[in-house]
Write a protein that holds these residues in place. Sequence first.
Motif, short mmCIF file in Angstrom:
data_model
loop_
_atom_site.label_atom_id
_atom_site.label_comp_id
_atom_site.label_asym_id
_atom_site.label_seq_id
_atom_site.Cartn_x
_atom_site.Cartn_y
_atom_site.Cartn_z
N LEU A 284 0.82 -1.21 0.00
CA LEU A 284 0.00 0.00 0.00
C LEU A 284 0.86 1.26 0.00
CD1 LEU A 284 -2.89 -1.02 2.44
CD2 LEU A 284 -3.11 -0.50 0.00
N GLN A 285 1.98 1.20 0.69
CA GLN A 285 2.91 2.34 0.68
C GLN A 285 3.46 2.57 -0.73
OE1 GLN A 285 5.66 1.05 3.69
NE2 GLN A 285 4.45 1.89 5.39
N ASN A 286 3.79 1.46 -1.41
CA ASN A 286 4.28 1.57 -2.79
C ASN A 286 3.15 1.98 -3.74
OD1 ASN A 286 6.89 0.79 -2.08
ND2 ASN A 286 6.40 -1.39 -2.30
N TRP A 287 1.95 1.51 -3.44
CA TRP A 287 0.77 1.88 -4.25
C TRP A 287 0.59 3.40 -4.26
CZ3 TRP A 287 -3.08 -1.17 -6.72
CH2 TRP A 287 -4.25 -0.50 -7.07
N GLN A 288 0.82 4.03 -3.13
CA GLN A 288 0.65 5.48 -3.05
C GLN A 288 1.60 6.23 -3.98
OE1 GLN A 288 1.11 6.40 1.10
NE2 GLN A 288 -0.83 5.46 1.69
N GLN A 289 2.73 5.60 -4.31
CA GLN A 289 3.67 6.23 -5.22
C GLN A 289 3.13 6.29 -6.65
OE1 GLN A 289 6.41 7.57 -3.77
NE2 GLN A 289 5.49 6.73 -1.90
N MET A 290 2.14 5.47 -6.95
CA MET A 290 1.55 5.46 -8.30
C MET A 290 0.36 6.41 -8.42
SD MET A 290 1.76 1.41 -9.36
CE MET A 290 0.88 0.78 -7.93
N TYR A 291 -0.04 7.00 -7.29
CA TYR A 291 -1.14 7.96 -7.31
C TYR A 291 -0.65 9.28 -7.92
CZ TYR A 291 -4.91 10.90 -5.63
OH TYR A 291 -5.97 11.77 -5.56
N PRO A 292 -1.47 10.00 -8.71
CA PRO A 292 -2.88 9.76 -9.00
C PRO A 292 -3.11 8.93 -10.26
CG PRO A 292 -2.28 11.90 -9.84
CD PRO A 292 -1.03 11.32 -9.23
N HIS A 293 -2.03 8.41 -10.89
CA HIS A 293 -2.20 7.68 -12.15
C HIS A 293 -3.01 6.40 -11.94
CE1 HIS A 293 0.68 10.47 -13.88
NE2 HIS A 293 1.47 10.24 -12.85
N ILE A 294 -2.77 5.74 -10.81
CA ILE A 294 -3.56 4.56 -10.45
C ILE A 294 -4.12 4.82 -9.05
CG2 ILE A 294 -3.57 2.08 -10.03
CD1 ILE A 294 -1.30 1.80 -12.00
N GLN A 295 -5.43 4.71 -8.91
CA GLN A 295 -6.06 5.10 -7.65
C GLN A 295 -6.76 3.96 -6.93
OE1 GLN A 295 -8.71 8.31 -8.68
NE2 GLN A 295 -7.18 9.27 -9.98
N SER A 296 -7.39 3.06 -7.67
CA SER A 296 -8.24 2.06 -7.04
C SER A 296 -8.18 0.73 -7.79
CB SER A 296 -9.68 2.57 -7.01
OG SER A 296 -10.60 1.54 -6.72
N PRO A 297 -8.28 -0.38 -7.06
CA PRO A 297 -8.36 -1.69 -7.73
C PRO A 297 -9.61 -1.83 -8.59
CG PRO A 297 -7.81 -1.95 -5.41
CD PRO A 297 -8.21 -0.52 -5.60
N ASN A 298 -10.59 -0.95 -8.36
CA ASN A 298 -11.84 -1.03 -9.13
C ASN A 298 -11.77 -0.26 -10.45
OD1 ASN A 298 -13.19 -2.57 -7.13
ND2 ASN A 298 -13.50 -0.72 -5.94
N GLN A 299 -10.65 0.41 -10.71
CA GLN A 299 -10.51 1.11 -11.98
C GLN A 299 -10.34 0.12 -13.13
OE1 GLN A 299 -7.35 3.98 -10.68
NE2 GLN A 299 -8.60 5.42 -11.84
N VAL A 300 -10.80 0.54 -14.29
CA VAL A 300 -10.79 -0.30 -15.49
C VAL A 300 -9.79 0.26 -16.49
CG1 VAL A 300 -12.19 -1.15 -17.42
CG2 VAL A 300 -13.21 -0.92 -15.14
N PRO A 301 -8.80 -0.52 -16.92
CA PRO A 301 -7.88 -0.03 -17.95
C PRO A 301 -8.50 -0.07 -19.34
CG PRO A 301 -7.25 -2.24 -17.25
CD PRO A 301 -8.42 -1.85 -16.41
#
Length: 394
Positions: free
Chosen positions: A177-194
């Motif tokens: 989750l700490q690493n996930w924050q580094q991808m914000y705002p490009h990736i925000q949620s597991p529910n996003q659809v590419p």
Amino acid sequence: MQGDLNEIDIPSILQLIEWGQRTGQLLVTTHNFCPSQKFIAQANRHHHCFSCKPQQYWFIFFVNGQIIYCQQGDGSLSRIDDYLRYYRVNMQLDDLQLASLGSVNVAEYSYFWELLERNLIKPKVARDIMYGLVYETLFDLLSLHAGCFTFHQGPALTPQLTTWEISPIVSKIIKQLQNWQQMYPHIQSPNQVPILADEVQFHSYLPVETINKLKHWADGKTSLRQLARSLNRDIYTIAKAIYPYVLQGWLQLVYSDTCYFDIHRENWAMSGDRKVQIVSIQTATSSDKPIESILHRKGYEVLTLTNPLESLSLIFQLQPDMIFCDMTMPELDGYEICAMLRQSTAFKLVPIILLSDRDLFIDRVRAKMVGTTDYLTKPLRDTELLTLIDKYLK
């Protein structure tokens, strides 16, 4: 044991259960914010990509301080079916069999035993899928910062195929989750659809095999969460793999297959020479002086949205720096919009200014309770608007 997540966080709760070697069930719920039925009907009718759920809840089942299983809500067998695609297993049950799954046990959990009894999967495969579901549930819960919990001590979930120690899983997810924050705002949620961006643009950069894979998975229907299940990977690994393509603009992430934006709005959000970007939600029938006309003269980018339902879908994609919102609007008022946005981590700190044609103490109190940053009474004056922008953005 029960309480509010403002007083104790999920990792601490899980640690107490582990240390105490507790057996029972933990129920975690988001705060009970209930929009009107009229709003829900309107949102469904227009297929808006902002998912409005009055309340979400999760169960975690323990035995002697270890996790047996995790489930979101009443349980959806589609979670397991997503994993079964990876193992090329097709399970079809009739309505009577489906109903019986949840009659004496957790429906999802019973589904596993049905698969095992029919010899459609082996115990190792069942354990692997269970771990994936435990992981993704904890990934959501460890991201949660508002809600309440109740731990009920009682008999363990049976039968038991396996258990997991809490600390190793929690430590792994917290680091992710700490690493996930580094991808914000490009990736925000597991529910996003590419979804694919301009395909012609990257034909000269990527091999055909890579492009075909992107086409297959970025179909505008499959979320990051579903991709993780279908590929038997964790959510962070999938997000990390597509992150370079998102940065290059080859992939875009939206919140549903209906969230496509016209070109000027997309350019507004993705502009390289980025100015401060402000959204104003005001009804088309409003006789007030538009905020847009006041602030454009000062060099601010302002987008006025006149449909409160549609605005929620757009705001999540546009990611503005500041939001002005009318208190009184048809179908959805400013209080509801603010409360919904504050439920998302993406809008925890974004200034939201409520606009009202009355200056009452109770309105200001209510505005504060739903998370409004400030409160502005009409008619709007240039100096007040500019003062607020200086205060919250500079």
